[in-house]
Design a protein around this motif. Structure first.
Motif, PDB file in Angstrom:
ATOM      1  N   TRP A  45     -33.152  -6.851   8.147  1.00 52.22           N
ATOM      2  CA  TRP A  45     -34.161  -5.864   8.544  1.00 52.22           C
ATOM      3  C   TRP A  45     -35.130  -6.427   9.589  1.00 52.22           C
ATOM      4  CZ3 TRP A  45     -32.447  -1.484   6.943  1.00 52.22           C
ATOM      5  CH2 TRP A  45     -31.784  -1.371   5.705  1.00 52.22           C
ATOM      6  N   ASP A  88     -30.099   4.665   8.976  1.00 53.65           N
ATOM      7  CA  ASP A  88     -29.258   4.725   7.773  1.00 53.65           C
ATOM      8  C   ASP A  88     -29.523   5.996   6.956  1.00 53.65           C
ATOM      9  OD1 ASP A  88     -28.212   2.322   8.510  1.00 53.65           O
ATOM     10  OD2 ASP A  88     -29.405   1.116   7.108  1.00 53.65           O
ATOM     11  N   MET A 137     -33.624   1.399   9.148  1.00 58.23           N
ATOM     12  CA  MET A 137     -33.821   2.169   7.909  1.00 58.23           C
ATOM     13  C   MET A 137     -33.755   3.675   8.176  1.00 58.23           C
ATOM     14  SD  MET A 137     -36.910   0.120   6.033  1.00 58.23           S
ATOM     15  CE  MET A 137     -36.769  -1.569   5.484  1.00 58.23           C
ATOM     16  N   SER A 179     -25.784   0.967   8.799  1.00 57.10           N
ATOM     17  CA  SER A 179     -25.345  -0.136   7.941  1.00 57.10           C
ATOM     18  C   SER A 179     -24.118   0.275   7.138  1.00 57.10           C
ATOM     19  CB  SER A 179     -26.466  -0.563   7.006  1.00 57.10           C
ATOM     20  OG  SER A 179     -27.620  -0.923   7.732  1.00 57.10           O
ATOM     21  N   TYR A 200     -23.522  -0.216   3.920  1.00 51.75           N
ATOM     22  CA  TYR A 200     -23.797   0.294   2.566  1.00 51.75           C
ATOM     23  C   TYR A 200     -23.875   1.818   2.558  1.00 51.75           C
ATOM     24  CZ  TYR A 200     -28.691   1.267   3.717  1.00 51.75           C
ATOM     25  OH  TYR A 200     -29.851   1.767   4.265  1.00 51.75           O
ATOM     26  N   GLY A 209     -33.756  -0.212  -2.323  1.00 47.85           N
ATOM     27  CA  GLY A 209     -33.125  -1.160  -1.401  1.00 47.85           C
ATOM     28  C   GLY A 209     -34.045  -1.577  -0.276  1.00 47.85           C
ATOM     29  N   GLN A 250     -25.829  -4.738  -1.546  1.00 51.09           N
ATOM     30  CA  GLN A 250     -25.453  -4.675  -0.138  1.00 51.09           C
ATOM     31  C   GLN A 250     -26.675  -4.465   0.748  1.00 51.09           C
ATOM     32  OE1 GLN A 250     -22.189  -2.070   0.837  1.00 51.09           O
ATOM     33  NE2 GLN A 250     -21.033  -2.631  -1.035  1.00 51.09           N
ATOM     34  N   MET A 251     -27.628  -3.678   0.315  1.00 49.32           N
ATOM     35  CA  MET A 251     -28.837  -3.441   1.109  1.00 49.32           C
ATOM     36  C   MET A 251     -29.673  -4.722   1.207  1.00 49.32           C
ATOM     37  SD  MET A 251     -30.013   0.334  -0.179  1.00 49.32           S
ATOM     38  CE  MET A 251     -31.331   0.456   1.013  1.00 49.32           C
ATOM     39  N   GLU A 252     -29.584  -5.549   0.178  1.00 51.83           N
ATOM     40  CA  GLU A 252     -30.323  -6.813   0.185  1.00 51.83           C
ATOM     41  C   GLU A 252     -29.798  -7.753   1.280  1.00 51.83           C
ATOM     42  OE1 GLU A 252     -31.806 -10.178  -3.082  1.00 51.83           O
ATOM     43  OE2 GLU A 252     -30.179  -8.791  -3.556  1.00 51.83           O
ATOM     44  N   PHE A 291     -32.232   4.215  -1.939  1.00 49.73           N
ATOM     45  CA  PHE A 291     -32.710   3.835  -0.609  1.00 49.73           C
ATOM     46  C   PHE A 291     -34.062   3.147  -0.695  1.00 49.73           C
ATOM     47  CE2 PHE A 291     -29.557   6.738   1.254  1.00 49.73           C
ATOM     48  CZ  PHE A 291     -29.184   6.009   2.376  1.00 49.73           C
ATOM     49  N   VAL A 341     -28.686  -6.792   4.191  1.00 50.55           N
ATOM     50  CA  VAL A 341     -28.936  -6.242   5.524  1.00 50.55           C
ATOM     51  C   VAL A 341     -30.100  -6.984   6.166  1.00 50.55           C
ATOM     52  CG1 VAL A 341     -29.590  -4.203   6.840  1.00 50.55           C
ATOM     53  CG2 VAL A 341     -28.030  -3.998   4.882  1.00 50.55           C
TER      54      VAL A 341
END
Length: 914
Positions: free
Chosen positions: A753, A830, A827, A763, A765, A812, A747-749, A809, A751
């Motif tokens: 950024w 989150d 970042m 976010s 995640y 990710g 899921q972080m992938e 974190f 996002v």
């Protein structure tokens, strides 16, 4: 020469006649009543007449005194001695041949000398004339007194004859009759005394039967003295022999009674014996004989006890022969294991009677020492001799007892005994050694060495057996909490009952406390070797009824305020704690092997500790001993594996096979939180076991020499430390699974950024991650309702989960290929949202968690200039190469040169890290 002899004979004959003529008294001087004393010395006129001869004229001439003295001085003094013959002396001086003229001159010279000597003699006679007359007068007076005495005697004899006739004859007859009467009375008294002596034998037998030895000896001695007085009677001679025989028999009875003192000491009876031997003058002989009796008593008693039990072991065919003729050690070898302990108890009880008797004997002499010392100096010497003998005799007595017991112990192999029986044997020997310590301050080295060797062999085999039993227990362990009481204490277990009155924290000598007052306690009755029944064990469980083995192993617990403090233990842990009690008791009873026992106690913990690590820390194969971050834990596990765990092909003794679990526990099931309950029970049971071992450390120190204690203390201290540290690798299997790492990173992938503007919404995640943690918290709480999870475990769980989330974190964030300033702000948003929500769920302050800076520092690094970032990369080695590469690429997108330089730096650090 013949002429000289003839002349000599002529002169001697002529001289003798002249002297005889001079000395012969005249017939006219004799008186009828006696002899006149005038014949003794001639008168002057007679002297002149006698000496009238041809040389008279020469001698009658007046003499010169000075000339006479000169002549006297020329005369040789030896001529006046009676042994010398002057005539022969002068004749020998005549020359050969004879000369007439010389002879004439010699004759004139001798004549002058004779004249001078005669004058001198006559002069001396005249000087003593008055004395002579006085003595003659006294002689005449004595004659008159003698005549009067003769008359008195004559008259007395006449008067005595008259008295004899009229008085003496009749009176003396009366006196003679009286003397006969007195002699008869004396004879009657002697006869009565003899009659009494004849009847004394009966009284002596009565006194000896009544054990009145002083009275019997006193009577015998008096009779002997009387017998000496009347020894002139013929009948007394036989009586004296009989009295001597009676005295010898009395001494034999005394000796028999003295031998009984060895088994039972009675003050009154011994006092009689002591007085009897004092009367005999054999005090020193008595103590020597008594010590010999004690030695014989030990031998005979030991033989009798063992022989009696050996007879019970004989088969019906009696193939063993006559045991009475065998040696003591051979009879000991005939005993079987089932009667060995009863025989040992009876043997020690019998020997205790002898020791107690000797103790009372010594106390009696000590008490009466001053009283005896008030007597004569001879008794003082005797008392000193007795005290010295008794003092040295106690050591020899104890040495004989040690020898008998040692021979008894060496006759059997202890390896076949059960532990309870063996502990009972050790307890008996321990009490025996305690008796020896108080009896004669002996450490019983000989007995200790014998027991130490046998105990060490037994213990080594027993320990190997127990390690193998622990392996079976661990393999069958369900890792459920054993519901012991919240106030559980070691002293509640039966194995620790021997410590009931002991202070585990005391550093005083335990042996001194145990031996104190043994003789006072058992002075009148009982012995230190009575077999005591085992005390019942206290109820150590928190619930009244335990479920049967065929029911569910999960035990219900009562909710109580003490539940939180309830010790978390498994059944295997409790079994090991009981073994601690067994081992500690053996250490208590036999200090000689205390070090080996302490090492074995440590091995019990280490084996359980190693098994828990293998079961719960290495279940997924990712964790190994070498991969552990804690150095102490890594070293301890490596040492245990090398020294205690048997590997394939290893035939070393003293090692045990690593257990293989027989009860399957699913450590991958998310529903039971990956075996959280079992993990907590296993880790906390290790901690609890280490704490129990640490609690015994002070008592262990009392029995281990200072030279060996440091190594034992280090093992115990290390056990407490590594047991606490073991929680982390065991619980790590839960924290790494509490969050779905692939799903969150995926899921972080997704996002973006590279947002241009700052956003206010975190976010999605993050919510997924927080939801996973919420579920984790709920599951932990649910398990806590049936298992009192310690606060320390809660803290470790959340610390590890938080650490894992921080890595999620960072991992990710490191996936992002590009990142704008808005993305860096996202970042930060989150992560901040995560922290704020986590503080409401976690049981500790999130700000205090050590890994918080791990994620925050990584996010802040995006804002660093290249020069500062270079220093930051060099100092933060905790980040992976991928994470650092992503950071450089995203942070320095527009600075190609700096980016290449920092990427090269990251590659160099990776090479160094490899």
């Amino acid at each position: 020469m013949d002429f000289k002899k003839k002349l000599k004979n002529l002169l001697q004959k002529e001289g003798f006649q002249k002297v005889q003529k001079v000395l012969s008294p005249s017939s006219s001087h004799n008186h009828s009543a006696g002899v006149d004393s005038s014949f003794l010395v001639p008168s002057v006129q007679q002297f002149r007449t006698i000496n009238r001869d041809p040389e008279a004229e020469l001698r009658s001439h007046p003499s010169d005194p000075e000339a006479d003295d000169a002549i006297l001085k020329t005369i040789i003094p030896s001529l006046f001695a009676t042994e010398v013959d002057p005539s022969l002396y002068e004749l020998e001086k005549l020359p050969d041949p004879l000369d007439r003229e010389y002879i004439q001159l010699a004759r004139q010279r001798v004549l002058k000398e004779l004249t001078v000597v005669s004058k001198k003699v006559f002069q001396l006679v005249l000087e003593k004339q008055s004395c002579y007359s006085g003595e003659i007068q006294r002689v005449r007076e004595i004659e008159d007194d003698l005549e009067a005495a003769i008359f008195t005697c004559t008259e007395s004899r006449a008067d005595l004859a008259i008295a004899k006739q009229h008085f003496t004859t009749k009176s003396l007859g009366i006196l003679a009759n009286y003397r006969k009467r007195q002699a008869a009375l004396n004879l009657l008294g002697s006869l009565r005394t003899i009659d009494t002596l004849q009847r004394t034998e009966l009284r002596l037998k009565e006194l000896l039967t009544e054990e009145d030895y002083p009275g019997a000896i006193k009577l015998l001695l008096e009779c002997q003295q009387v017998a000496v007085t009347f020894s002139h009677f013929t009948c007394i001679s036989d009586l004296s022999k009989k009295l001597q025989e009676t005295l010898e028999n009395a001494e034999e009875q005394l000796d028999v009674s003295l031998s009984k003192v060895c088994l039972y000491f009675d003050n009154q009876n011994y006092n009689k014996l002591q007085k009897a031997y004092q009367l005999l003058g054999k005090t020193q002989t008595q103590v020597d004989q008594l010590l010999m009796h004690y030695t014989s008593a030990i031998h005979n008693t030991a033989f009798s006890v063992v022989h009696g039990f050996a007879e019970l072991c004989r088969s019906e065919d009696i193939s063993g022969g006559n045991l009475q003729k065998k040696q003591y050690q051979d009879i000991c070898a005939c005993l079987t294991a089932d009667i060995f302990i009863p025989c040992l108890v009876e043997l020690c009880k019998a020997l205790w009677k002898i020791i107690l008797s000797y103790f009372k004997l010594t106390a009696w002499h000590k008490t009466n020492s001053e009283r005896v010392a008030d007597a004569s100096g001879e008794i003082d010497i005797n008392q000193e001799y007795v005290n010295q003998k008794l003092s040295s005799g106690s050591t020899r007595l104890w040495q004989d007892i040690q020898t008998k017991v040692k021979t008894f112990l060496l006759a059997i192999d202890f390896t076949g005994f059960k532990i309870d029986d063996f502990m009972q044997i050790l307890s008996i020997i321990y009490n025996l050694q305690a008796v020896g310590l108080q009896f004669c301050t002996s450490e019983s080295e000989s007995l200790q060495d014998c027991v130490r060797q046998a105990s060490l062999r037994y213990f080594q085999r027993y320990h190997e057996t127990k390690l193998d039993e622990i392996r079976i227990f661990i393999e069958s362990e369900g890792w459920q909490m054993c519901p012991v009481r919240s106030d559980f204490d070691l002293i509640q277990l039966m194995e620790f009952k021997f410590l009931k009155n002991q202070n585990l924290c005391s550093v005083d000598s335990q042996s001194a406390a145990i031996t104190e007052g043994i003789f006072d306690k058992y002075l009148e009755s009982g012995s230190p070797f009575e077999i005591k029944k085992d005390e019942s064990e206290e109820n150590i469980y928190a619930i009244a009824d335990m479920r049967n083995d065929n029911q569910d192993n999960n035990l219900s617990h009562h909710n109580s305020t003490d539940e939180k403090d309830q010790p978390i233990m498994t059944n295997t842990t409790l079994s090991i704690v009981r073994l601690f009690g067994r081992y500690l008791h053996m250490m208590h009873l036999l200090k000689a092997i205390a070090y080996d026992v302490a090492i074995s106690m440590s091995q019990l913990f280490e084996y359980y500790f190693y098994s828990v690590f293998v079961f719960f820390a290495t279940e997924n194969g990712d964790v190994t001993i070498e991969s552990l971050s804690n150095a102490q834990l890594r070293v301890a596990l490596s040492r245990i594996r090398d020294n205690l765990i048997r590997r394939d092909g290893d035939v070393s003794t003293g090692k045990v096979t690593c257990p293989v679990p027989q009860i399957e526990i699913d450590l991958r099931d998310e529903n039971n939180l990956f075996g959280l309950a079992e993990r907590v029970v296993s880790s906390e049971s290790c901690v609890q076991l280490s704490l129990q071992l640490d609690k015994l450390k002070s008592y262990m120190q009392l029995h281990i020499s200072s030279s060996n204690w440091d190594s034992i203390a280090q093992l115990v201290d290390q056990a407490v430390i590594v047991a606490v540290e073991l929680r982390k690798p065991i619980l790590a299997g839960i924290s790494c699974r509490a969050v779905d790492y692939p799903a969150i990173v995926s899921q972080m992938e997704k996002v973006n950024w590279e947002v241009k503007d700052l956003v206010s919404q975190h976010s999605n995640y993050v919510d997924v991650l927080l939801r996973a943690l919420q579920v984790f918290s709920m599951r932990v709480s649910a398990i806590s309702t049936s298992l009192p999870i310690p606060d320390a475990v809660h803290s470790i769980l959340w610390e590890q989960v938080f650490r894992f989330c921080c890595r999620v974190f960072v991992d990710g964030f490191s996936i992002a290929k590009k990142c704008s300033n808005g993305g860096r702000g996202l970042m930060q948003l989150d992560y901040t949202q995560f922290l704020s929500k986590l503080e409401k769920m976690a049981p500790m302050n999130v700000k205090d968690l050590p890994d918080r800076e791990y994620a925050e520092s990584y996010i802040k690094a995006y804002y660093m200039p290249d020069t500062i970032m270079e220093e930051w990369i060099q100092s933060h080695t905790e980040y992976t190469t991928k994470q650092l590469t992503t950071l450089v690429n995203c942070a320095l997108q527009g600075n190609r040169k700096s980016k290449q330089r920092l990427l090269a730096l990251v590659e160099d650090l990776e090479k160094i890290r490899r």
